[in-house]
Design a protein around this motif. Structure first.
Motif, PDB file in Angstrom:
ATOM      1  N   TYR A   1       0.837  -1.192   0.000  1.00  0.00           N
ATOM      2  CA  TYR A   1       0.000   0.000   0.000  1.00  0.00           C
ATOM      3  C   TYR A   1       0.874   1.245   0.000  1.00  0.00           C
ATOM      4  CZ  TYR A   1      -3.845  -3.093   1.174  1.00  0.00           C
ATOM      5  OH  TYR A   1      -4.785  -4.084   1.138  1.00  0.00           O
ATOM      6  N   LYS A   2       0.336   2.313  -0.578  1.00  0.00           N
ATOM      7  CA  LYS A   2       0.996   3.616  -0.526  1.00  0.00           C
ATOM      8  C   LYS A   2       0.047   4.585   0.154  1.00  0.00           C
ATOM      9  CE  LYS A   2       1.693   7.205  -3.617  1.00  0.00           C
ATOM     10  NZ  LYS A   2       1.935   7.705  -4.947  1.00  0.00           N
ATOM     11  N   ALA A   3       0.548   5.235   1.192  1.00  0.00           N
ATOM     12  CA  ALA A   3      -0.231   6.249   1.897  1.00  0.00           C
ATOM     13  C   ALA A   3       0.334   7.621   1.558  1.00  0.00           C
ATOM     14  CB  ALA A   3      -0.166   6.018   3.400  1.00  0.00           C
ATOM     15  N   THR A   4      -0.534   8.518   1.168  1.00  0.00           N
ATOM     16  CA  THR A   4      -0.160   9.917   0.998  1.00  0.00           C
ATOM     17  C   THR A   4      -0.783  10.650   2.183  1.00  0.00           C
ATOM     18  OG1 THR A   4      -0.194   9.652  -1.394  1.00  0.00           O
ATOM     19  CG2 THR A   4      -0.219  11.905  -0.543  1.00  0.00           C
ATOM     20  N   ILE A   5       0.090  11.232   3.004  1.00  0.00           N
ATOM     21  CA  ILE A   5      -0.324  11.823   4.281  1.00  0.00           C
ATOM     22  C   ILE A   5      -0.193  13.342   4.200  1.00  0.00           C
ATOM     23  CG2 ILE A   5       0.158  11.897   6.755  1.00  0.00           C
ATOM     24  CD1 ILE A   5       1.568   9.071   6.241  1.00  0.00           C
ATOM     25  N   PHE A   6      -1.221  14.031   4.673  1.00  0.00           N
ATOM     26  CA  PHE A   6      -1.223  15.495   4.699  1.00  0.00           C
ATOM     27  C   PHE A   6      -1.339  15.942   6.155  1.00  0.00           C
ATOM     28  CE2 PHE A   6      -3.113  13.970   0.796  1.00  0.00           C
ATOM     29  CZ  PHE A   6      -2.411  14.661  -0.179  1.00  0.00           C
ATOM     30  N   VAL A   7      -0.364  16.727   6.599  1.00  0.00           N
ATOM     31  CA  VAL A   7      -0.355  17.243   7.966  1.00  0.00           C
ATOM     32  C   VAL A   7      -0.459  18.765   7.875  1.00  0.00           C
ATOM     33  CG1 VAL A   7       0.933  17.399  10.130  1.00  0.00           C
ATOM     34  CG2 VAL A   7       1.107  15.329   8.728  1.00  0.00           C
ATOM     35  N   THR A   8      -1.445  19.336   8.555  1.00  0.00           N
ATOM     36  CA  THR A   8      -1.656  20.785   8.520  1.00  0.00           C
ATOM     37  C   THR A   8      -1.874  21.315   9.931  1.00  0.00           C
ATOM     38  OG1 THR A   8      -4.018  20.428   8.163  1.00  0.00           O
ATOM     39  CG2 THR A   8      -2.668  20.781   6.208  1.00  0.00           C
ATOM     40  N   LEU A   9      -1.573  22.588  10.097  1.00  0.00           N
ATOM     41  CA  LEU A   9      -1.855  23.218  11.378  1.00  0.00           C
ATOM     42  C   LEU A   9      -3.362  23.312  11.575  1.00  0.00           C
ATOM     43  CD1 LEU A   9       0.729  26.143  11.342  1.00  0.00           C
ATOM     44  CD2 LEU A   9       0.751  24.154  12.856  1.00  0.00           C
ATOM     45  N   LYS A  10      -3.795  23.177  12.809  1.00  0.00           N
ATOM     46  CA  LYS A  10      -5.216  23.359  13.108  1.00  0.00           C
ATOM     47  C   LYS A  10      -5.599  24.794  12.785  1.00  0.00           C
ATOM     48  CE  LYS A  10      -5.554  19.771  16.575  1.00  0.00           C
ATOM     49  NZ  LYS A  10      -6.068  19.361  17.862  1.00  0.00           N
ATOM     50  N   GLU A  11      -6.858  24.995  12.433  1.00  0.00           N
ATOM     51  CA  GLU A  11      -7.337  26.323  12.050  1.00  0.00           C
ATOM     52  C   GLU A  11      -7.098  27.370  13.142  1.00  0.00           C
ATOM     53  OE1 GLU A  11      -8.560  27.629   9.173  1.00  0.00           O
ATOM     54  OE2 GLU A  11      -8.005  25.719   8.269  1.00  0.00           O
ATOM     55  N   SER A  12      -7.126  26.953  14.393  1.00  0.00           N
ATOM     56  CA  SER A  12      -6.973  27.900  15.505  1.00  0.00           C
ATOM     57  C   SER A  12      -5.521  28.280  15.764  1.00  0.00           C
ATOM     58  CB  SER A  12      -7.580  27.299  16.780  1.00  0.00           C
ATOM     59  OG  SER A  12      -6.907  26.097  17.117  1.00  0.00           O
ATOM     60  N   VAL A  13      -4.572  27.657  15.057  1.00  0.00           N
ATOM     61  CA  VAL A  13      -3.148  27.900  15.280  1.00  0.00           C
ATOM     62  C   VAL A  13      -2.627  28.882  14.230  1.00  0.00           C
ATOM     63  CG1 VAL A  13      -0.849  26.839  15.337  1.00  0.00           C
ATOM     64  CG2 VAL A  13      -2.819  25.620  16.295  1.00  0.00           C
ATOM     65  N   LEU A  14      -1.939  29.927  14.690  1.00  0.00           N
ATOM     66  CA  LEU A  14      -1.342  30.903  13.797  1.00  0.00           C
ATOM     67  C   LEU A  14      -0.258  30.236  12.954  1.00  0.00           C
ATOM     68  CD1 LEU A  14      -0.983  33.889  12.927  1.00  0.00           C
ATOM     69  CD2 LEU A  14       0.693  34.095  14.764  1.00  0.00           C
ATOM     70  N   ASP A  15      -0.214  30.545  11.669  1.00  0.00           N
ATOM     71  CA  ASP A  15       0.767  29.979  10.743  1.00  0.00           C
ATOM     72  C   ASP A  15       1.700  31.089  10.267  1.00  0.00           C
ATOM     73  OD1 ASP A  15       2.190  28.744   8.751  1.00  0.00           O
ATOM     74  OD2 ASP A  15       0.448  27.979   7.674  1.00  0.00           O
ATOM     75  N   PRO A  16       2.821  31.338  10.981  1.00  0.00           N
ATOM     76  CA  PRO A  16       3.707  32.438  10.598  1.00  0.00           C
ATOM     77  C   PRO A  16       4.333  32.257   9.212  1.00  0.00           C
ATOM     78  CG  PRO A  16       4.602  31.235  12.497  1.00  0.00           C
ATOM     79  CD  PRO A  16       3.257  30.660  12.188  1.00  0.00           C
ATOM     80  N   GLN A  17       4.611  31.014   8.810  1.00  0.00           N
ATOM     81  CA  GLN A  17       5.131  30.785   7.456  1.00  0.00           C
ATOM     82  C   GLN A  17       4.093  31.182   6.412  1.00  0.00           C
ATOM     83  OE1 GLN A  17       6.370  26.579   7.713  1.00  0.00           O
ATOM     84  NE2 GLN A  17       8.209  27.264   6.651  1.00  0.00           N
ATOM     85  N   GLY A  18       2.860  30.801   6.656  1.00  0.00           N
ATOM     86  CA  GLY A  18       1.788  31.151   5.731  1.00  0.00           C
ATOM     87  C   GLY A  18       1.611  32.654   5.618  1.00  0.00           C
ATOM     88  N   VAL A  19       1.711  33.363   6.746  1.00  0.00           N
ATOM     89  CA  VAL A  19       1.590  34.821   6.754  1.00  0.00           C
ATOM     90  C   VAL A  19       2.724  35.447   5.927  1.00  0.00           C
ATOM     91  CG1 VAL A  19       1.693  36.875   8.222  1.00  0.00           C
ATOM     92  CG2 VAL A  19       0.337  34.901   8.936  1.00  0.00           C
ATOM     93  N   ALA A  20       3.947  34.924   6.089  1.00  0.00           N
ATOM     94  CA  ALA A  20       5.093  35.442   5.342  1.00  0.00           C
ATOM     95  C   ALA A  20       4.926  35.203   3.838  1.00  0.00           C
ATOM     96  CB  ALA A  20       6.384  34.797   5.844  1.00  0.00           C
ATOM     97  N   VAL A  21       4.466  34.019   3.473  1.00  0.00           N
ATOM     98  CA  VAL A  21       4.261  33.709   2.053  1.00  0.00           C
ATOM     99  C   VAL A  21       3.159  34.586   1.480  1.00  0.00           C
ATOM    100  CG1 VAL A  21       3.496  31.919   0.436  1.00  0.00           C
ATOM    101  CG2 VAL A  21       5.184  31.372   2.194  1.00  0.00           C
ATOM    102  N   LYS A  22       2.088  34.782   2.222  1.00  0.00           N
ATOM    103  CA  LYS A  22       1.000  35.652   1.756  1.00  0.00           C
ATOM    104  C   LYS A  22       1.523  37.066   1.513  1.00  0.00           C
ATOM    105  CE  LYS A  22      -2.426  37.737   4.158  1.00  0.00           C
ATOM    106  NZ  LYS A  22      -3.575  37.877   5.043  1.00  0.00           N
ATOM    107  N   GLY A  23       2.343  37.564   2.438  1.00  0.00           N
ATOM    108  CA  GLY A  23       2.924  38.894   2.257  1.00  0.00           C
ATOM    109  C   GLY A  23       3.788  38.972   1.011  1.00  0.00           C
ATOM    110  N   SER A  24       4.571  37.942   0.756  1.00  0.00           N
ATOM    111  CA  SER A  24       5.410  37.907  -0.450  1.00  0.00           C
ATOM    112  C   SER A  24       4.560  37.870  -1.715  1.00  0.00           C
ATOM    113  CB  SER A  24       6.331  36.685  -0.407  1.00  0.00           C
ATOM    114  OG  SER A  24       7.241  36.790   0.660  1.00  0.00           O
ATOM    115  N   LEU A  25       3.493  37.083  -1.680  1.00  0.00           N
ATOM    116  CA  LEU A  25       2.606  37.019  -2.842  1.00  0.00           C
ATOM    117  C   LEU A  25       1.968  38.376  -3.114  1.00  0.00           C
ATOM    118  CD1 LEU A  25       0.956  33.545  -2.211  1.00  0.00           C
ATOM    119  CD2 LEU A  25       2.477  34.145  -4.114  1.00  0.00           C
ATOM    120  N   HIS A  26       1.567  39.078  -2.059  1.00  0.00           N
ATOM    121  CA  HIS A  26       0.983  40.410  -2.239  1.00  0.00           C
ATOM    122  C   HIS A  26       2.022  41.354  -2.838  1.00  0.00           C
ATOM    123  CE1 HIS A  26      -2.616  39.983   0.760  1.00  0.00           C
ATOM    124  NE2 HIS A  26      -2.657  39.104  -0.234  1.00  0.00           N
TER     125      HIS A  26
END
Length: 82
Positions: free
Chosen positions: A2-27
């Motif tokens: 079997y092959k498992a593809t696993i996705f791990v993400t921060l919970k919605e209630s947790v601040l994502d500083p990397q995501g904030v930085a990437v969003k700023g760069s995209l803007h």
């Protein structure tokens, strides 16, 4: 096998500083339509298991014990027979 593809993400209630930085760069690059970015992990695991149920149980335990931090992260996976 079997092959498992696993996705791990921060919970919605947790601040994502990397995501904030990437969003700023995209803007800065002119992608002002981007309203949010969340960064996560994707893992691929190949395993020998006697059945799909056994593979699901093994992958769930791997995610709970090693691949994710249950306090701040969620996980999901897709399992396929190969």
């Amino acid at each position: 096998m079997y092959k498992a593809t696993i996705f791990v993400t921060l919970k919605e209630s947790v601040l994502d500083p990397q995501g904030v930085a990437v969003k700023g760069s995209l803007h800065t690059m002119g992608y002002s339509e981007v309203s949010d970015v969340r960064i996560g992990k994707r893992l691929e695991v190949s395993l020998d298991a006697s059945s799909q149920a056994a593979a699901e149980e093994a992958v769930t335990l791997m995610c709970q014990k090693l691949f994710s931090n249950p306090v701040i992260e969620d996980f999901r996976f897709e399992l396929e027979e190969v």
